[in-house]
Design an enzyme around this catalytic site. Structure first.
Site, PDB file in Angstrom:
ATOM      1  N   LYS A 144      29.242 -18.005 -10.911  1.00  0.00           N
ATOM      2  CA  LYS A 144      28.827 -19.379 -10.610  1.00  0.00           C
ATOM      3  C   LYS A 144      28.508 -19.534  -9.135  1.00  0.00           C
ATOM      4  CE  LYS A 144      31.240 -21.521 -14.457  1.00  0.00           C
ATOM      5  NZ  LYS A 144      32.463 -22.196 -14.895  1.00  0.00           N
ATOM      6  N   THR A 168      23.348  -0.399 -18.541  1.00  0.00           N
ATOM      7  CA  THR A 168      22.738   0.752 -19.207  1.00  0.00           C
ATOM      8  C   THR A 168      22.542   1.879 -18.217  1.00  0.00           C
ATOM      9  OG1 THR A 168      21.511  -0.834 -20.501  1.00  0.00           O
ATOM     10  CG2 THR A 168      20.793   1.450 -20.637  1.00  0.00           C
ATOM     11  N   SER A 209      33.971 -26.147 -18.653  1.00  0.00           N
ATOM     12  CA  SER A 209      33.898 -26.164 -17.192  1.00  0.00           C
ATOM     13  C   SER A 209      32.968 -27.224 -16.635  1.00  0.00           C
ATOM     14  CB  SER A 209      33.520 -24.780 -16.663  1.00  0.00           C
ATOM     15  OG  SER A 209      32.182 -24.511 -16.972  1.00  0.00           O
ATOM     16  N   GLY A 234      28.666  -8.128 -18.675  1.00  0.00           N
ATOM     17  CA  GLY A 234      27.977  -8.815 -17.601  1.00  0.00           C
ATOM     18  C   GLY A 234      26.600  -9.251 -18.031  1.00  0.00           C
TER      19      GLY A 234
HETATM   20  P1  ADP Z   1      21.637  -3.967 -18.312  1.00  0.00           P
HETATM   21  O1  ADP Z   1      21.894  -2.795 -19.144  1.00  0.00           O
HETATM   22  O2  ADP Z   1      22.841  -4.475 -17.583  1.00  0.00           O
HETATM   23  O3  ADP Z   1      20.936  -5.094 -19.010  1.00  0.00           O
HETATM   24  P2  ADP Z   1      19.900  -2.205 -16.894  1.00  0.00           P
HETATM   25  O4  ADP Z   1      20.822  -1.115 -16.668  1.00  0.00           O
HETATM   26  O5  ADP Z   1      18.868  -2.038 -17.943  1.00  0.00           O
HETATM   27  O6  ADP Z   1      20.635  -3.560 -17.156  1.00  0.00           O
HETATM   28  O7  ADP Z   1      19.178  -2.551 -15.545  1.00  0.00           O
HETATM   29  C1  ADP Z   1      17.869  -3.060 -15.418  1.00  0.00           C
HETATM   30  C2  ADP Z   1      17.115  -2.369 -14.292  1.00  0.00           C
HETATM   31  O8  ADP Z   1      17.696  -2.639 -13.045  1.00  0.00           O
HETATM   32  C3  ADP Z   1      17.172  -0.872 -14.420  1.00  0.00           C
HETATM   33  O9  ADP Z   1      15.929  -0.350 -14.064  1.00  0.00           O
HETATM   34  C4  ADP Z   1      18.227  -0.444 -13.444  1.00  0.00           C
HETATM   35  O10 ADP Z   1      17.991   0.839 -12.941  1.00  0.00           O
HETATM   36  C5  ADP Z   1      18.074  -1.469 -12.363  1.00  0.00           C
HETATM   37  N1  ADP Z   1      19.352  -1.727 -11.693  1.00  0.00           N
HETATM   38  C6  ADP Z   1      20.310  -2.583 -12.080  1.00  0.00           C
HETATM   39  N2  ADP Z   1      21.334  -2.571 -11.226  1.00  0.00           N
HETATM   40  C7  ADP Z   1      21.019  -1.673 -10.264  1.00  0.00           C
HETATM   41  C8  ADP Z   1      21.690  -1.205  -9.074  1.00  0.00           C
HETATM   42  N3  ADP Z   1      22.879  -1.674  -8.711  1.00  0.00           N
HETATM   43  N4  ADP Z   1      21.068  -0.306  -8.335  1.00  0.00           N
HETATM   44  C9  ADP Z   1      19.864   0.163  -8.673  1.00  0.00           C
HETATM   45  N5  ADP Z   1      19.178  -0.235  -9.752  1.00  0.00           N
HETATM   46  C10 ADP Z   1      19.756  -1.146 -10.540  1.00  0.00           C
END
Ligand code: ADP
Length: 799
Positions: A726, A367, A683, A360
């Site tokens: 999208k 993460t 697309s 995604g």
């Molecule tokens: P990715 O690994 O997908 O790039 P992260 O896990 O680093 O993104 O997320 C970025 C920030 O957004 C983090 O601080 C995370 O805790 C917060 N975050 C993302 N999605 C959510 C969610 N659904 N609920 C609470 N916090 C979220």
């Protein structure tokens, strides 16, 4: 020369005299004599003519060249000249032997040489006990002097013990002492043997004392010297020994320490053996050698690795579910899949099998979900990014033969986690690249394959490490670029972006409290109003995830923190009005739909690794000869789809009421901003066709309508991917109507209801339908609404 029989020699009453400088001739001793002074040579001459006998008397002061009578001592020696040698410079050398002491009675002549009447002083022959004792003592003293280092030839020593006559013994010894002239003269003048012996004894005694002191000094100096020298040598030796011992001690201690550490590391048998072998090698090496430091580093690595160290497994699905909810808003699908995964794990009690792959856009919580999984399993969490990893060695390490070699990233991360069962996140698995340096994919396959990873081989370690207890999770932004071999092993869990509503929720429930806390603020310090928050989402960020949003919130918190430190007491409110004071001018305009319709510009929906995006496609015709120009960093697939679009338009010229031969009069230029960002995929097909149709028919394309779909030459509209992304991005941009391929209708299920409610969807099978929906009638036919008409006019004017 003939032997002289001394007994027969009679010393005449009157003889020539040679004054002696700086020397005294004793009776019975043969001495060479250098005669240089005129008077003396004359005397010598005369003596040689007479009986060969001269009087040898010492002058009182050595430096006198022409001594007078009174300058001479009164007693001297009569000597026989045994040999005379004339030297060409007028001087002469004579060998003389002392005969006996004489006393000058009177000078009979002083010129041209001294001539004296002499009286022979007879030598005393008899000896009493005292004389005997004096003699013995003298000989002993003399010997002692020799033993103390006085340079006396052996034959001289022998001679002393053979001399019977007391006076002669005294003379003989006196001759060999370093006496001053006046002292020797005293000996000559001591006619009495007893006196003479005593005198010599006194002088000799003094000499002995000097000698003794000298030798004492000598031996003391020597002692001193040898003592300090010895001390020095000993000290040096000691130092060397200590150093050696110390080093050995140190080294031995270090070896022992290493041995203990190796034992404590509880390595598998094979590894243990290898490690001990290396330790032995190290022990045999000089600790200073370069190689030994290489081995030491290697041993440190082996010792440091968590061969047996595990986090204790705890797993309770209910708890896990609570943790996931605690940390994340929404993401229902993801949480569901994760819980299923954990359930299977609980049942099989193994983490073998599927590997989760979170796919995604950035900032969507991948993460963060990974961390929550680790938390609910009670395990450590580590992650490495594979973005830009080209080299197998980065995964698997370099062989130890390389200078500065280290284990690969996998082992490093395991080492960092300190356990052999962490949750291990491999980020950006879609961005590993293979090239001449080797294919990291193969190494990754080995890492992820449960059949192989119980004995993962790192080039540096040279011994296998068991990764089978590690929970691997991978993440990617795009599914397409993940190497197929890897994709096969993984269970894909998609993360689509968040809706505005979700973002508001995430921000209020998670991001704001988190940032407020991290900046040391309290709730009473800050209040971000709902409207302001929405504005941040709409006009300061344009993203699928919430990373940018989190950054903006952090930036606001920083500024509030400063104000609080500077003394601000009030609760500071962030409102729609003062937001720009914190974040500066807005960065994105919300609501494309409010912009004017334009001819030749259509709104498309794209799917990038950052999530969905809204883009405009521009088409322009320029006089020319049907050349097709495509700009905006379009990929191969997108170019082909543009060509298909052009061909479709050509085939529909009649229906669209455009000149059939338009392509022979015009060049066509299609541009997709932003020109700096590479784009690809099929697309945009229907969007390109719409833009071109608008340009050729001069019918403006509706800006509030966004579309996505692949186009065939015949104008069929084919389904595309990333519908949810999208749609969300269109919603974010404030678009109201969306044209989608009919076959994608089912994908709308995934789109949150509140978003769907605000949008109008059109599902199409053919391009003709698209044009009907997207193009306005020509302006003379009248626009649908007065507002749009106004805009359209201004747009046309602008053209
Ligand atoms: P990715 O690994 O997908 O790039 P992260 O896990 O680093 O993104 O997320 C970025 C920030 O957004 C983090 O601080 C995370 O805790 C917060 N975050 C993302 N999605 C959510 C969610 N659904 N609920 C609470 N916090 C979220």
């Amino acid at each position: 020369m003939h032997e002289l029989d001394k007994e027969e020699i009679v010393i005449p009453e009157e003889i020539a005299l040679i004054p002696l400088r700086d020397m005294i001739i004793f009776p019975n001793l043969v001495v060479p004599l250098f005669v240089g002074r005129e008077k003396s040579i004359a005397a010598l001459e005369v003596a040689m003519k007479e009986e060969h006998i001269v009087a040898l008397v010492t002058q009182k002061m050595t430096e006198l060249q022409e001594p007078d009578i009174e300058d001479l001592y009164g007693i001297g020696t009569a000597a026989v000249i045994m040999q005379e040698l004339k030297i060409p410079d007028g001087t002469a050398k004579a060998l003389v032997e002392g005969l006996s002491r004489i006393e000058i009675v009177e000078f009979t002549q002083t010129e041209p040489y001294f001539r004296v009447k002499v009286k022979v002083l007879p030598e005393q022959e008899d000896k009493d006990i005292e004389v005997e004792a004096l003699m013995r003592n003298l000989v002993l003293q003399f010997e002692r002097a020799a033993s103390l280092g006085k340079p006396i030839p052996q034959e001289v020593l022998l001679a002393t013990s053979n001399i019977e006559e007391p006076g002669r013994l005294a003379d003989f010894i006196a001759f060999h002492l370093n006496l001053k002239i006046d002292e020797k003269q005293q000996i000559i003048e001591a006619v009495n043997a007893h006196d003479r012996l005593e005198k010599v004894s006194i002088f000799l005694n003094r000499e002995l004392e000097i000698l003794e002191i000298g030798s004492k000094i000598q031996s003391r100096v020597k002692d001193q010297l040898t003592k300090t020298q010895k001390e020095y040598f000993l000290k040096e030796q000691l130092k060397a020994i200590q150093q050696e011992l110390g080093l050995m001690d140190e080294q031995a201690a270090e070896m022992e320490e290493l041995r203990a550490k190796i034992k404590a590391a509880k390595m598998p048998k094979e590894v243990n053996e290898k490690t001990l072998k290396e330790l032995d090698r190290l022990a045999r090496m000089s600790p200073q050698s370069a190689e030994s430091s290489v081995i030491r580093t290697y041993l440190d690595w082996l010792i440091g690795l968590p061969w047996q160290k595990k986090s204790k497994q705890k797993l309770n699905l209910k708890e896990a579910s609570t943790i996931l909810d605690e940390d994340h808003y929404g993401l229902e699908q993801v949480k569901k899949r994760v819980l299923e995964y954990l359930a299977v794990h609980q049942l099989t009690n193994k983490m073998r099998g599927t590997i989760l792959c979170f796919v995604g856009p950035p900032g969507t919580g991948k993460t963060s979900i990974g961390k929550s999984i680790a938390r609910s399993l009670g395990r450590k969490f580590v992650r490495i990014s594979l973005g830009g990893v080209h080299d197998e060695a980065e995964i698997r390490g370099h062989r130890r033969t390389y200078v500065g070699a280290l284990p690969g990233r996998i082992i490093q991360a395991i080492n960092q986690s300190g356990t052999n069962n962490p949750v291990f996140m491999l980020d950006e698995i879609d961005k590993v690249g293979a090239d001449f340096r080797g294919d990291p994919t193969a190494a990754l396959l080995e890492v992820l394959d449960p059949e192989q990873n119980f004995a993962f081989s790192d080039h540096y370690l040279e011994v296998p490490f068991d990764l089978s207890d590690v929970v691997f999770i991978t993440t990617a932004n795009m599914l397409e670029t993940i190497p197929a071999a890897l994709r096969d092993r993984m269970e894909i869990i998609p993360y689509s972006g968040y809706t505005e509503e979700e973002k508001v929720q995430i921000a209020t429930k998670y991001l704001i409290p988190k940032q407020v806390g991290e900046h040391g603020l309290k709730d009473k310090n800050i209040l971000i109003e709902d409207k302001a928050l929405r504005e941040v989402i709409r006009e300061y960020t344009r993203e699928a995830g919430v990373r940018g949003l989190e950054r903006r919130i952090a930036s606001i918190c920083r500024q509030i923190a400063r104000k609080v430190v500077e003394g601000e007491k009030k609760r500071l409110k962030i409102t729609e009005k003062n937001l720009h004071e914190y974040l500066g001018p807005r960065q994105f305009s919300y609501g494309l739909a409010e912009e004017a319709d334009e001819i030749g510009v259509a709104t498309g929906l794209a799917w990038t690794e950052f999530g969905g995006d809204v883009l405009s496609v521009e088409a322009a015709t320029l006089s020319g000869r049907g050349k097709l120009m495509l700009t905006g960093q379009l990929g191969e697939v997108m170019r082909e789809s543009a060509q298909a679009a052009v061909s479709y338009i050509r085939s529909r010229a009649e229906m669209l009421k455009i000149d059939k031969n338009f392509y022979s009069e015009f060049d066509i230029h299609i541009h997709v901003p932003a020109g700096g960002i590479p784009k690809d995929g099929p697309s945009a097909g229907i969007t390109i066709a719409t833009a071109l149709a608008s340009e050729l028919t001069k019918r403006p394309a509706k800006r509030e309508v966004a579309m996505t779909g692949e186009i065939t030459l015949r104008g069929r509209v084919l389904p595309i991917g990333g519908v949810k992304e999208k749609v969300l991005s269109a919603h974010r941009a404030g678009i109201k109507e969306i044209i989608l391929p009919a076959e994608n209708e089912k994908d709308l299920e995934l789109v949150p209801k509140e978003v769907k409610e605000e949008l109008k969807f059109f599902f199409v099978k053919h391009m003709d339908e698209v044009l009907e929906l997207a193009l306005r009638a020509k302006s003379k036919n009248g626009p649908k609404s007065a507002k749009a008409a106004k805009k359209q006019v201004s747009a046309l004017n602008a053209n």
